[in-house]
Design an enzyme around this catalytic site. Structure first.
Site, short mmCIF file in Angstrom:
data_model
loop_
_atom_site.label_atom_id
_atom_site.label_comp_id
_atom_site.label_asym_id
_atom_site.label_seq_id
_atom_site.Cartn_x
_atom_site.Cartn_y
_atom_site.Cartn_z
N ASN A 125 -1.84 -24.69 27.31
CA ASN A 125 -1.09 -23.54 27.82
C ASN A 125 0.15 -23.26 26.98
O ASN A 125 0.79 -24.18 26.47
CB ASN A 125 -0.67 -23.77 29.27
CG ASN A 125 -1.85 -23.62 30.22
OD1 ASN A 125 -2.98 -23.39 29.79
ND2 ASN A 125 -1.61 -23.76 31.50
N ILE A 126 0.52 -22.01 26.92
CA ILE A 126 1.65 -21.62 26.08
C ILE A 126 2.94 -22.30 26.52
O ILE A 126 3.83 -22.56 25.69
CB ILE A 126 1.82 -20.08 26.07
CG1 ILE A 126 2.79 -19.66 24.96
CG2 ILE A 126 2.25 -19.58 27.44
CD1 ILE A 126 2.81 -18.17 24.72
N LYS A 127 3.06 -22.64 27.80
CA LYS A 127 4.29 -23.29 28.28
C LYS A 127 4.46 -24.68 27.67
O LYS A 127 5.58 -25.17 27.53
CB LYS A 127 4.29 -23.39 29.80
CG LYS A 127 3.17 -24.25 30.37
CD LYS A 127 3.16 -24.25 31.89
CE LYS A 127 2.01 -25.11 32.43
NZ LYS A 127 1.95 -25.06 33.90
N GLY A 128 3.36 -25.36 27.33
CA GLY A 128 3.43 -26.62 26.62
C GLY A 128 4.04 -27.76 27.39
O GLY A 128 3.99 -27.82 28.61
#
Length: 247
Positions: A125-128
């Site tokens: 996910n982009i949030k990482g």
């Protein structure tokens, strides 16, 4: 520096360690004695019981503290060394664009009955995680996150449909070695479905894996605790871009 070491507790080399475990017995004096006897058989000298608490009908949780009688020779410790350079997101994107000439496809999932998506989401996910953005942030990566409880045949079929370059699988549930059984099943399914040159890179991760067991489990790489998205991205570039270019 000495290559022979012992744990450190109160003073250097005292060997003191803290150990927790559960015994299938109700909490009483006999249970506490059993816990200390077990600690002694595990190599703890003068073990002290520092905590005991019932955790259900017929079970007790213990914490013991004592001096380990065992030594460790650092020269005999075997680990999986990092054999690829760590790249920034820009370096990853540049390498894929310049050397591969297309987006690199990554399919990720939690397989079997594993419903814990925290690990796979942290990587994809982009949030990482840990201040890093996940693989969805990388412009030259095409990420397909299938989520939790994905059957192995469904994972294989989706990887084939997407023409995946790499398959990332997270396994957190480890009861009765479920993570090992699931990984072997997945590796066997990909071997059966695709010839060697057409198979995606198989990468698994989770807190209970042994990094050195990749060959035994039939996968290309195992990542354990502390892995970040950039670790995975750098490895993918190393195996799928840099190594192929040098062949």
């Amino acid at each position: 520096m000495s290559r022979i070491i012992r744990p450190y507790g109160d003073t250097t080399g005292d060997g003191m360690v803290q150990l927790s475990f559960t015994l299938p017995v109700p909490h009483d004096k006999r249970a506490e004695g059993a816990a200390l006897q077990l600690a002694a058989k595990m190599g703890l000298d003068g073990a002290m019981l520092v905590h005991a608490k019932p955790i259900g009908d017929g079970y007790t949780f213990f914490v013991v503290y004592g001096a380990s009688t065992h030594l460790v020779n650092l020269d005999e410790v075997k680990v999986v060394e990092k054999d690829y350079p760590h790249l920034s997101p820009k370096e990853v994107n540049d390498a894929i664009r310049e050397k591969l000439g297309r987006k690199l496809c990554v399919v990720g999932a939690c397989i079997g009955t594993d419903a814990h998506t925290v690990g796979i989401d942290a990587i994809l996910n982009i949030k990482g995680v840990a201040g890093e953005k996940g693989l969805e942030y990388y412009r030259e990566l095409r990420v397909v996150n299938l989520g939790a409880q994905v059957a192995v045949p469904d994972l294989v079929n989706r990887a084939v449909d997407e023409e995946a370059d790499a398959v990332l699988v997270s396994q957190v549930v480890t009861q009765k070695d479920a993570h090992l059984h699931n990984t072997r099943e997945m590796a066997a399914a990909f071997r059966e479905a695709l010839p060697p040159g057409k198979r995606p890179l198989l990468v698994v991760g989770g807190p209970r894996f042994d990094e050195g067991a990749a060959t035994e489990l039939g996968v290309d790489r195992i990542f354990t605790r502390g892995t970040t998205p950039s670790d995975v991205a750098s490895y993918l570039v190393h195996r799928l871009v840099t190594m192929k270019e040098s062949v």
